[in-house]
Design an enzyme around this catalytic site. Structure first.
Site, short mmCIF file in Angstrom:
data_model
loop_
_atom_site.label_atom_id
_atom_site.label_comp_id
_atom_site.label_asym_id
_atom_site.label_seq_id
_atom_site.Cartn_x
_atom_site.Cartn_y
_atom_site.Cartn_z
N THR A 1 32.85 13.20 41.47
CA THR A 1 32.95 14.67 41.45
C THR A 1 33.91 15.20 42.52
O THR A 1 33.94 14.71 43.65
CB THR A 1 31.55 15.28 41.65
OG1 THR A 1 30.70 14.78 40.63
CG2 THR A 1 31.58 16.79 41.58
N GLY B 1 33.79 18.40 37.80
CA GLY B 1 32.37 18.05 37.77
C GLY B 1 32.06 17.40 36.44
O GLY B 1 32.30 16.21 36.24
N GLU C 1 23.09 5.72 33.89
CA GLU C 1 22.57 6.48 35.03
C GLU C 1 21.83 7.72 34.59
O GLU C 1 20.84 8.11 35.20
CB GLU C 1 23.69 6.80 36.02
CG GLU C 1 24.68 7.83 35.51
CD GLU C 1 25.82 8.09 36.49
OE1 GLU C 1 26.41 7.11 36.98
OE2 GLU C 1 26.10 9.26 36.76
N ARG C 2 22.30 8.37 33.51
CA ARG C 2 21.62 9.61 33.08
C ARG C 2 20.25 9.28 32.51
O ARG C 2 19.34 10.09 32.55
CB ARG C 2 22.46 10.38 32.05
CG ARG C 2 23.84 10.77 32.54
CD ARG C 2 23.82 11.83 33.64
NE ARG C 2 24.93 11.63 34.55
CZ ARG C 2 25.43 12.53 35.40
NH1 ARG C 2 24.92 13.71 35.48
NH2 ARG C 2 26.42 12.25 36.19
#
Ligand SMILES: Cc1cc2nc3c(=O)[nH]c(=O)nc-3n(C[C@H](O)[C@H](O)[C@H](O)COP(=O)(O)OP(=O)(O)OC[C@H]3O[C@@H](n4cnc5c(N)ncnc54)[C@H](O)[C@@H]3O)c2cc1C
Length: 249
Positions: free
Chosen positions: A130, A135, A245-246
Site C-alpha cells: 500500500t 490501496g 490472506e483475505r
C-alpha cells in the site's frame, strides 16, 4: 476427539486447542499492557516459533509442518480467542500475508537464507504494497525500482505497513516497468538497509499492539539476489497471495 466443525481433523483440532491454550497462558494476561506499549514483545513471537506455530502452512521441505491453508484458518480462529486483534494481526501478517510471498516465489538460496529466521521468529516479516495513492488499486503503485549495477535502486513511499516498525524484513512492491500498468516487482528489503526509513509509527484507534509504519524509501539499493520472483510479475504474485490472506485474516 470432538471436532469443532466439519472441516476439522484430529490434527487441526489439536492446533486449535493448543493455540487457545497458548493464548490464555501467554497473551491474555499481558494483552492490555501490549496495547499500551504499542507492540507485541519479540519473546512471545520467539516462543511461538519454538513451538512450530509460525510454520504451520509452510511445506516440510522448507522447515515447516506442511499443514496448508486450513491450518492457517484454524490457527487464525484460535488466535482470535485472545480478543486482542493487534496480536493476531502481528502474527498473521508474518505467517500468512508476507511469508507466502517468500515460500511461493523464493529461490533455493533465498529460502535457505531467510526461512530459518522466519520460522523461529527471529526474522519478522512485513508486506509493503500500500502507498498513499495505491490501496485497493495495487496497480497504482508509484514507488520505483530501477536497475542499477548488480541490483536495483528503490525510491518511493509506503503507508499502513504492519510489522514494519519493529519487524526485520519487508517484502516490497515497486514499479519496474513504467510502460506496463502491471509491471511491478517484489523485493526482499531487510530493515537495516540504507535508505529504508520508518518515517512514522502510525497511531490507530484499534489493533494498538500491532505496529503500523509509514515508510520512505530513499535510494534503497538491493542486490539482484533480493529480487523476489520474476521481474515485473509482482502484481500477479500479490493477487495470488491476496486470495489466501483475505481468507485467513
Ligand atoms: C491497520 C491497517 C494495516 C494495514 N496493513 C497493511 C500491510 O501490512 N501491508 C499493506 O500493503 N497494506 C496494509 N494496509 C493497507 C490496506 O490493505 C489498504 O488500506 C486497503 O488496500 C485499502 O486501501 P485504501 O485505504 O487506500 O482505501 P481505498 O483503496 O482508497 O478505498 C477506499 C474505499 O473505496 C472503496 N473502493 C476502492 N476502489 C473501489 C472500486 N473500484 N469500486 C468500488 N469501491 C471501491 C473501498 O472498498 C473503500 O471502501 C493496512 C491498512 C490498515 C488500516
Amino acid at each position: 476427539m470432538i471436532h469443532r466443525n466439519a472441516y476439522m481433523t484430529d490434527e487441526l483440532q489439536q492446533i486449535y486447542d493448543q493455540t487457545v491454550e497458548f493464548v490464555s497462558r501467554e497473551v491474555l494476561p499481558h494483552g492490555n499492557s501490549w496495547e499500551d506499549a504499542g507492540s507485541v514483545p519479540r519473546d512471545v513471537l520467539l516462543k511461538m516459533g519454538s513451538l512450530g506455530m509460525l510454520g504451520l502452512r509452510v511445506p516440510e521441505e522448507h522447515g515447516g509442518l506442511g499443514l496448508g491453508p486450513l491450518a492457517s484458518a484454524t490457527f487464525s480462529e484460535a488466535l482470535g480467542s485472545s480478543t486482542f486483534a493487534g496480536f493476531e494481526v502481528t502474527v498473521l501478517v508474518h505467517t500468512d500475508m508476507s511469508g507466502p510471498h517468500l515460500v511461493n516465489s523464493g529461490t533455493d538460496e533465498q529460502l535457505a537464507e531467510w526461512m530459518p529466521g522466519v520460522l523461529s521468529g527471529e526474522t519478522i516479516l512485513s508486506i509493503g504494497v500500500t502507498e498513499p495513492d495505491a490501496g485497493s488499486d495495487v496497480a497504482g503503485i508509484r514507488s520505483t525500482a530501477v536497475k542499477d549495477g548488480d541490483g536495483w535502486r528503490i525510491n518511493g513511499s509506503k503507508t499502513f505497513i504492519t510489522n514494519a516498525v519493529y519487524g526485520d524484513m519487508t517484502i516490497l512492491g515497486a514499479r519496474t516497468d513504467p510502460e506496463n500498468k502491471y509491471g511491478i516487482s517484489m523485493f526482499l528489503v531487510p530493515s537495516e538497509t540504507e535508505g529504508f526509513n520508518v518515517a512514522k509509527k502510525l497511531d490507530k484507534h484499534g489493533w494498538r499492539c500491532s505496529d503500523t509504519a509509514e515508510l520512505v524509501l530513499d535510494d534503497v539499493w538491493v542486490p539482484d539476489e533480493q529480487l523476489l520472483g520474476e521481474p515485473h510479475r509482482g502484481f500477479y504474485a500479490t493477487m495470488q497471495n491476496f486470495q489466501n490472506e483475505r481468507m485467513v485474516l
